[in-house]
Design a protein around this motif. Structure first.
Motif, PDB file in Angstrom:
ATOM      1  N   ALA A 114       0.748  -1.115   0.166  1.00  9.10           N
ATOM      2  CA  ALA A 114      -0.156   0.343  -0.027  1.00  9.10           C
ATOM      3  C   ALA A 114       0.852   1.330  -0.070  1.00  9.10           C
ATOM      4  CB  ALA A 114      -0.662   0.156   1.069  1.00  9.10           C
ATOM      5  N   LYS A 118       0.903   4.148  -3.166  1.00 12.01           N
ATOM      6  CA  LYS A 118       0.570   5.023  -2.785  1.00 12.01           C
ATOM      7  C   LYS A 118       1.427   6.376  -3.185  1.00 12.01           C
ATOM      8  CE  LYS A 118       0.622   8.189   1.396  1.00 12.01           C
ATOM      9  NZ  LYS A 118       1.426   8.920   0.615  1.00 12.01           N
ATOM     10  N   ASP A 122       0.691   9.676  -5.426  1.00 12.02           N
ATOM     11  CA  ASP A 122       1.387  10.432  -5.212  1.00 12.02           C
ATOM     12  C   ASP A 122       2.730  11.238  -6.964  1.00 12.02           C
ATOM     13  OD1 ASP A 122       0.748  10.890  -3.127  1.00 12.02           O
ATOM     14  OD2 ASP A 122       2.148  10.213  -2.035  1.00 12.02           O
ATOM     15  N   TYR A 147      -4.217   4.359  -6.678  1.00 13.43           N
ATOM     16  CA  TYR A 147      -4.171   5.037  -5.910  1.00 13.43           C
ATOM     17  C   TYR A 147      -5.289   3.484  -6.067  1.00 13.43           C
ATOM     18  CZ  TYR A 147      -2.262  10.063  -5.323  1.00 13.43           C
ATOM     19  OH  TYR A 147      -1.467  10.923  -5.258  1.00 13.43           O
ATOM     20  N   ALA A 150      -3.663   1.175  -4.812  1.00  8.65           N
ATOM     21  CA  ALA A 150      -3.279   1.482  -2.982  1.00  8.65           C
ATOM     22  C   ALA A 150      -4.500   1.046  -1.975  1.00  8.65           C
ATOM     23  CB  ALA A 150      -2.772   2.397  -2.853  1.00  8.65           C
ATOM     24  N   GLU A 151      -5.460   1.029  -2.157  1.00 10.99           N
ATOM     25  CA  GLU A 151      -6.705   1.339  -1.610  1.00 10.99           C
ATOM     26  C   GLU A 151      -6.899  -0.336  -1.791  1.00 10.99           C
ATOM     27  OE1 GLU A 151      -9.964   4.847  -1.434  1.00 10.99           O
ATOM     28  OE2 GLU A 151     -10.342   3.482  -3.574  1.00 10.99           O
ATOM     29  N   LYS A 164      -2.359   3.709   5.422  1.00  8.67           N
ATOM     30  CA  LYS A 164      -4.292   3.981   5.184  1.00  8.67           C
ATOM     31  C   LYS A 164      -4.845   5.425   5.213  1.00  8.67           C
ATOM     32  CE  LYS A 164      -8.517   1.372   4.924  1.00  8.67           C
ATOM     33  NZ  LYS A 164      -9.410   0.575   5.761  1.00  8.67           N
ATOM     34  N   LEU A 167      -2.857   8.014   2.543  1.00  3.86           N
ATOM     35  CA  LEU A 167      -3.733   7.479   1.495  1.00  3.86           C
ATOM     36  C   LEU A 167      -5.155   8.094   1.053  1.00  3.86           C
ATOM     37  CD1 LEU A 167      -3.996   5.630  -1.205  1.00  3.86           C
ATOM     38  CD2 LEU A 167      -4.419   3.525  -0.304  1.00  3.86           C
ATOM     39  N   ASN A 170      -3.782  11.698   0.806  1.00  5.23           N
ATOM     40  CA  ASN A 170      -3.684  12.091  -1.242  1.00  5.23           C
ATOM     41  C   ASN A 170      -3.733  12.195  -2.279  1.00  5.23           C
ATOM     42  OD1 ASN A 170      -1.269  12.427   0.712  1.00  5.23           O
ATOM     43  ND2 ASN A 170       0.301  11.865  -0.556  1.00  5.23           N
ATOM     44  N   PHE A 171      -5.603  10.655  -1.684  1.00  8.86           N
ATOM     45  CA  PHE A 171      -5.890  10.581  -2.751  1.00  8.86           C
ATOM     46  C   PHE A 171      -7.158  11.478  -2.982  1.00  8.86           C
ATOM     47  CE2 PHE A 171      -8.628   6.610  -4.520  1.00  8.86           C
ATOM     48  CZ  PHE A 171      -8.302   6.859  -6.234  1.00  8.86           C
TER      49      PHE A 171
END
Length: 237
Positions: A114, A118, A122, A147, A150-151, A164, A167, A170-171
Protein backbone atom coordinates in the motif's frame (compact mmCIF):
# COMPACT_ATOMS: atom_id res chain seq x y z
CA UNK A 1 24.14 -1.31 2.71
CA UNK A 2 24.57 0.06 6.22
CA UNK A 3 27.02 2.62 4.88
CA UNK A 4 24.55 3.73 2.17
CA UNK A 5 21.80 4.23 4.78
CA UNK A 6 24.21 6.23 6.92
CA UNK A 7 25.29 8.38 3.98
CA UNK A 8 21.64 8.96 3.01
CA UNK A 9 21.04 10.34 6.52
CA UNK A 10 24.13 12.54 6.22
CA UNK A 11 22.90 13.83 2.86
CA UNK A 12 19.52 14.59 4.45
CA UNK A 13 21.17 16.65 7.20
CA UNK A 14 23.18 18.46 4.50
CA UNK A 15 19.94 19.06 2.55
CA UNK A 16 21.54 17.38 -0.46
CA UNK A 17 18.46 15.52 -1.61
CA UNK A 18 19.78 14.54 -5.04
CA UNK A 19 22.64 12.78 -3.24
CA UNK A 20 20.23 11.27 -0.72
CA UNK A 21 18.22 9.63 -3.49
CA UNK A 22 21.39 8.35 -5.16
CA UNK A 23 22.51 6.72 -1.90
CA UNK A 24 19.09 5.09 -1.52
CA UNK A 25 18.79 3.93 -5.14
CA UNK A 26 21.04 0.81 -4.84
CA UNK A 27 19.34 -0.13 -1.56
CA UNK A 28 15.95 -0.03 -3.26
CA UNK A 29 17.35 -2.15 -6.08
CA UNK A 30 18.79 -4.72 -3.67
CA UNK A 31 15.99 -4.87 -1.10
CA UNK A 32 13.09 -4.10 -3.41
CA UNK A 33 9.94 -3.33 -1.46
CA UNK A 34 11.10 -5.08 1.69
CA UNK A 35 12.05 -1.89 3.52
CA UNK A 36 11.69 -1.37 7.23
CA UNK A 37 9.40 1.45 8.38
CA UNK A 38 12.46 3.60 9.10
CA UNK A 39 13.88 2.94 5.64
CA UNK A 40 10.54 3.71 4.00
CA UNK A 41 10.41 7.01 5.86
CA UNK A 42 13.93 7.83 4.70
CA UNK A 43 12.91 7.09 1.12
CA UNK A 44 9.85 9.34 1.47
CA UNK A 45 11.92 12.23 2.78
CA UNK A 46 14.48 11.92 -0.01
CA UNK A 47 11.93 11.73 -2.81
CA UNK A 48 9.63 14.41 -1.44
CA UNK A 49 12.42 16.92 -0.88
CA UNK A 50 13.98 16.18 -4.26
CA UNK A 51 10.94 17.66 -5.97
CA UNK A 52 9.55 19.88 -3.18
CA UNK A 53 11.60 22.92 -4.15
CA UNK A 54 10.56 22.57 -7.80
CA UNK A 55 6.85 22.39 -6.88
CA UNK A 56 7.25 25.53 -4.78
CA UNK A 57 9.18 27.30 -7.54
CA UNK A 58 6.46 26.56 -10.11
CA UNK A 59 3.76 27.92 -7.79
CA UNK A 60 5.85 31.03 -7.11
CA UNK A 61 6.41 31.76 -10.80
CA UNK A 62 2.71 31.17 -11.53
CA UNK A 63 1.81 33.77 -8.90
CA UNK A 64 4.29 36.26 -10.36
CA UNK A 65 2.89 35.69 -13.87
CA UNK A 66 -0.55 36.71 -12.61
CA UNK A 67 0.72 40.08 -11.39
CA UNK A 68 -0.07 42.73 -14.03
CA UNK A 69 3.13 44.62 -13.11
CA UNK A 70 5.23 41.85 -14.66
CA UNK A 71 3.30 41.27 -17.88
CA UNK A 72 6.24 42.49 -19.96
CA UNK A 73 8.36 39.67 -18.56
CA UNK A 74 5.78 37.02 -19.45
CA UNK A 75 7.87 35.26 -22.10
CA UNK A 76 10.96 34.96 -19.89
CA UNK A 77 8.87 33.78 -16.93
CA UNK A 78 7.14 31.21 -19.13
CA UNK A 79 10.42 29.79 -20.40
CA UNK A 80 11.85 29.61 -16.89
CA UNK A 81 8.77 27.86 -15.52
CA UNK A 82 8.78 25.39 -18.40
CA UNK A 83 12.39 24.49 -17.62
CA UNK A 84 11.57 23.79 -13.98
CA UNK A 85 8.48 21.83 -14.98
CA UNK A 86 10.68 19.66 -17.21
CA UNK A 87 13.03 18.96 -14.30
CA UNK A 88 10.11 18.06 -12.05
CA UNK A 89 8.57 15.74 -14.66
CA UNK A 90 11.91 13.97 -15.10
CA UNK A 91 12.44 13.55 -11.35
CA UNK A 92 8.90 12.23 -10.83
CA UNK A 93 9.16 9.75 -13.70
CA UNK A 94 12.53 8.56 -12.40
CA UNK A 95 11.03 7.95 -8.95
CA UNK A 96 8.01 6.13 -10.43
CA UNK A 97 10.28 3.93 -12.55
CA UNK A 98 12.45 3.09 -9.53
CA UNK A 99 9.44 2.07 -7.45
CA UNK A 100 7.75 0.11 -10.22
CA UNK A 101 10.98 -1.52 -11.33
CA UNK A 102 12.22 -2.56 -7.91
CA UNK A 103 9.83 -2.07 -4.99
CA UNK A 104 6.56 -3.20 -6.60
CA UNK A 105 8.01 -6.51 -7.74
CA UNK A 106 9.11 -7.66 -4.30
CA UNK A 107 6.96 -5.92 -1.68
CA UNK A 108 5.43 -8.87 0.16
CA UNK A 109 3.43 -7.31 3.02
CA UNK A 110 0.14 -5.44 2.89
CA UNK A 111 1.46 -2.24 4.47
CA UNK A 112 4.54 -2.10 2.24
CA UNK A 113 2.53 -2.71 -0.92
CA UNK A 114 0.00 0.00 0.00
CA UNK A 115 2.86 2.37 0.85
CA UNK A 116 4.62 1.99 -2.51
CA UNK A 117 1.42 2.06 -4.57
CA UNK A 118 0.43 5.27 -2.77
CA UNK A 119 3.87 6.68 -3.52
CA UNK A 120 3.48 5.96 -7.24
CA UNK A 121 0.10 7.70 -7.15
CA UNK A 122 1.64 10.70 -5.40
CA UNK A 123 4.37 11.20 -7.99
CA UNK A 124 1.97 10.87 -10.90
CA UNK A 125 -0.13 13.52 -9.11
CA UNK A 126 2.87 15.83 -8.75
CA UNK A 127 3.49 15.40 -12.48
CA UNK A 128 -0.14 16.26 -13.21
CA UNK A 129 0.08 19.53 -11.26
CA UNK A 130 2.05 21.19 -14.04
CA UNK A 131 1.61 18.85 -17.02
CA UNK A 132 -0.28 19.60 -20.24
CA UNK A 133 -2.27 17.60 -22.77
CA UNK A 134 -1.03 14.01 -23.30
CA UNK A 135 1.38 14.10 -20.35
CA UNK A 136 -1.39 15.41 -18.11
CA UNK A 137 -3.76 12.63 -19.15
CA UNK A 138 -1.07 9.99 -18.62
CA UNK A 139 -0.30 11.38 -15.16
CA UNK A 140 -4.01 11.55 -14.22
CA UNK A 141 -4.65 7.97 -15.23
CA UNK A 142 -1.44 6.74 -13.61
CA UNK A 143 -2.33 8.41 -10.32
CA UNK A 144 -5.93 7.21 -10.38
CA UNK A 145 -4.95 3.61 -11.07
CA UNK A 146 -2.17 3.57 -8.45
CA UNK A 147 -4.30 5.15 -5.73
CA UNK A 148 -7.12 2.67 -6.42
CA UNK A 149 -4.69 -0.25 -6.30
CA UNK A 150 -3.27 1.12 -3.03
CA UNK A 151 -6.82 1.25 -1.61
CA UNK A 152 -7.36 -2.40 -2.50
CA UNK A 153 -3.95 -3.43 -1.14
CA UNK A 154 -4.56 -1.60 2.15
CA UNK A 155 -8.17 -2.60 2.63
CA UNK A 156 -7.35 -4.87 5.58
CA UNK A 157 -5.20 -2.28 7.37
CA UNK A 158 -6.68 -0.76 10.55
CA UNK A 159 -8.61 2.51 10.11
CA UNK A 160 -5.98 4.49 12.05
CA UNK A 161 -2.99 3.03 10.23
CA UNK A 162 -0.94 6.09 9.12
CA UNK A 163 -0.38 4.70 5.61
CA UNK A 164 -4.10 4.05 5.13
CA UNK A 165 -4.98 7.51 6.44
CA UNK A 166 -2.24 9.14 4.38
CA UNK A 167 -3.58 7.40 1.29
CA UNK A 168 -7.09 8.73 1.95
CA UNK A 169 -5.66 12.22 2.47
CA UNK A 170 -3.62 12.25 -0.73
CA UNK A 171 -6.22 10.45 -2.86
CA UNK A 172 -8.83 13.00 -1.80
CA UNK A 173 -6.42 15.85 -2.68
CA UNK A 174 -5.97 14.22 -6.09
CA UNK A 175 -9.72 14.22 -6.69
CA UNK A 176 -10.03 17.84 -5.61
CA UNK A 177 -6.99 19.35 -7.33
CA UNK A 178 -6.35 17.21 -10.39
CA UNK A 179 -9.74 15.69 -11.22
CA UNK A 180 -11.60 18.78 -9.96
CA UNK A 181 -14.17 16.51 -8.33
CA UNK A 182 -14.86 18.11 -4.95
CA UNK A 183 -17.80 15.79 -4.22
CA UNK A 184 -15.66 12.64 -4.49
CA UNK A 185 -12.82 14.33 -2.59
CA UNK A 186 -15.10 15.16 0.33
CA UNK A 187 -16.71 11.72 0.31
CA UNK A 188 -13.36 9.93 0.43
CA UNK A 189 -11.98 12.19 3.17
CA UNK A 190 -15.15 12.03 5.26
CA UNK A 191 -15.31 8.22 5.13
CA UNK A 192 -11.68 7.86 6.20
CA UNK A 193 -12.14 10.45 8.93
CA UNK A 194 -15.25 8.79 10.32
CA UNK A 195 -13.68 5.33 10.35
CA UNK A 196 -10.56 6.66 12.07
CA UNK A 197 -12.50 8.60 14.71
CA UNK A 198 -14.47 5.46 15.55
CA UNK A 199 -11.23 3.58 16.32
CA UNK A 200 -8.88 6.29 17.60
CA UNK A 201 -9.41 5.42 21.26
CA UNK A 202 -8.28 1.83 20.67
CA UNK A 203 -4.77 2.51 19.29
CA UNK A 204 -1.41 2.73 21.04
CA UNK A 205 0.28 6.05 21.78
CA UNK A 206 2.62 6.06 18.75
CA UNK A 207 -0.18 5.24 16.29
CA UNK A 208 -2.40 7.84 17.96
CA UNK A 209 0.27 10.52 17.50
CA UNK A 210 0.81 9.70 13.82
CA UNK A 211 -2.89 9.29 13.08
CA UNK A 212 -3.85 12.50 14.86
CA UNK A 213 -1.69 14.68 12.60
CA UNK A 214 -3.24 13.19 9.44
CA UNK A 215 -6.75 13.44 10.89
CA UNK A 216 -6.17 17.15 11.47
CA UNK A 217 -5.13 17.60 7.84
CA UNK A 218 -8.24 15.75 6.66
CA UNK A 219 -10.38 18.04 8.80
CA UNK A 220 -8.64 21.17 7.49
CA UNK A 221 -9.08 20.11 3.88
CA UNK A 222 -12.74 19.29 4.37
CA UNK A 223 -13.32 22.71 5.91
CA UNK A 224 -11.66 24.41 2.93
CA UNK A 225 -13.44 22.31 0.35
CA UNK A 226 -16.86 22.70 1.87
CA UNK A 227 -16.49 26.45 2.10
CA UNK A 228 -15.11 26.50 -1.46
CA UNK A 229 -12.33 28.83 -0.37
CA UNK A 230 -8.54 28.82 -0.54
CA UNK A 231 -6.14 28.72 -3.47
CA UNK A 232 -6.03 24.95 -4.03
CA UNK A 233 -2.72 24.58 -2.18
CA UNK A 234 -4.20 21.74 -0.19
CA UNK A 235 -2.15 19.95 2.44
CA UNK A 236 -0.90 16.46 1.66
CA UNK A 237 1.79 14.07 2.83
Amino acid sequence: MEEKIFMARVAEQCERYDDMVEFLRPILKEKGGNFSVEERNLLSVGFKNLIGGKRTAIRTITAIEQNPKYTRFGTALGHYKKRIEGELQKNCQDIIDMIKGDAMKTSDDIEGKAFFLKMVGDYYRYMAESAQEAVLEKARQGALQSYKEAEVAGRELPACNPIKLGLALNFSVFYYEVMQDSKQACLLAENALQEAMNKIDEVDEETFRDAKSIIELLKENLTLWKEEEGDNNIEDL
